[in-house]
Design a protein around this motif. Structure first.
Motif, PDB file in Angstrom:
ATOM      1  N   GLY A  46      48.935  -2.164  61.452  1.00  0.00           N
ATOM      2  CA  GLY A  46      48.397  -1.091  60.949  1.00  0.00           C
ATOM      3  C   GLY A  46      47.311  -1.047  59.812  1.00  0.00           C
ATOM      4  O   GLY A  46      46.697  -0.223  59.340  1.00  0.00           O
ATOM      5  N   LEU A  47      46.721  -2.481  59.643  1.00  0.00           N
ATOM      6  CA  LEU A  47      45.552  -2.710  58.927  1.00  0.00           C
ATOM      7  C   LEU A  47      44.442  -2.550  59.883  1.00  0.00           C
ATOM      8  O   LEU A  47      44.465  -3.325  61.046  1.00  0.00           O
ATOM      9  CB  LEU A  47      45.542  -3.987  58.396  1.00  0.00           C
ATOM     10  N   PRO A  48      43.181  -2.001  59.422  1.00  0.00           N
ATOM     11  CA  PRO A  48      41.867  -2.139  60.225  1.00  0.00           C
ATOM     12  C   PRO A  48      41.617  -3.533  60.293  1.00  0.00           C
ATOM     13  O   PRO A  48      41.722  -4.380  59.398  1.00  0.00           O
ATOM     14  CB  PRO A  48      40.810  -1.243  59.347  1.00  0.00           C
ATOM     15  N   MET A  82      36.397  -0.793  52.974  1.00  0.00           N
ATOM     16  CA  MET A  82      37.360  -0.311  51.807  1.00  0.00           C
ATOM     17  C   MET A  82      37.526   1.310  52.386  1.00  0.00           C
ATOM     18  O   MET A  82      38.625   1.629  51.834  1.00  0.00           O
ATOM     19  CB  MET A  82      36.578  -0.159  50.507  1.00  0.00           C
ATOM     20  N   GLN A  83      36.867   1.855  53.098  1.00  0.00           N
ATOM     21  CA  GLN A  83      36.899   3.315  53.339  1.00  0.00           C
ATOM     22  C   GLN A  83      37.832   3.546  54.321  1.00  0.00           C
ATOM     23  O   GLN A  83      38.860   4.208  54.695  1.00  0.00           O
ATOM     24  CB  GLN A  83      35.719   4.149  53.729  1.00  0.00           C
ATOM     25  N   VAL A 130      40.190 -11.603  52.844  1.00  0.00           N
ATOM     26  CA  VAL A 130      41.246 -10.357  52.787  1.00  0.00           C
ATOM     27  C   VAL A 130      42.549 -11.355  52.886  1.00  0.00           C
ATOM     28  O   VAL A 130      42.814 -12.229  53.442  1.00  0.00           O
ATOM     29  CB  VAL A 130      41.300  -9.671  54.181  1.00  0.00           C
ATOM     30  N   SER A 131      43.460 -10.887  51.776  1.00  0.00           N
ATOM     31  CA  SER A 131      44.724 -11.378  51.715  1.00  0.00           C
ATOM     32  C   SER A 131      45.855 -10.166  51.778  1.00  0.00           C
ATOM     33  O   SER A 131      45.313  -9.338  51.062  1.00  0.00           O
ATOM     34  CB  SER A 131      44.891 -12.407  50.670  1.00  0.00           C
TER      35      SER A 131
END
Length: 135
Positions: A46-48, A82-83, A130-131
């Protein structure tokens, strides 16, 4: 002879009275991927997908952490990411920026949360880290 027996007894008893040895600390198993990528797993669901090319990736299942670093990311791509996190339902909990001492650049970072996972992002010139953590 009596003194020798007392001395031997004292030598045998003293180690038992000394402080215990510290317990060994086990290092958690961390998987460092030889071919880093933004893997499809429970952490990334579900993360971009971040911009750039993955340069390293690590998974620490003991502590519930997945981290990836991406090269070739500029300011506008970082802002867009971020957006995208915001659009994916992640709320910004904290953001920060500042000059890196001894360097000639500024870092930018933020921590996001979607009710289940924390996502920490940080950017220095050309690099995005990114973590993702469940804790």
């Amino acid at each position: 002879m009596k003194k020798l027996i007392v001395l031997l007894a004292a030598l045998l008893i003293l180690p038992a009275c000394s402080a215990p040895e510290p317990e060994a600390v086990e290092t958690p198993a961390v998987t460092i991927y030889s071919e880093p990528a933004w893997f499809d797993n429970d952490y990334t669901a579900g993360l971009p997908v971040p911009p750039g090319e993955a340069s390293w990736a690590a998974l620490d299942e003991t502590n519930g952490l997945f981290a990836v670093s991406f090269d070739g990311v500029d300011d506008s791509e970082f802002d867009s990411y971020m957006q995208e996190l915001d659009s994916a339902g992640f709320d910004l909990l904290a953001d920060t920026s500042g000059d890196v001492e001894g360097q000639y650049y500024t870092f930018i970072g933020g921590v996001y949360y979607d009710g289940e996972r924390y996502v920490s992002i940080s950017r220095i010139p050309d690099t995005l880290a990114v973590s993702v953590s469940f804790y």
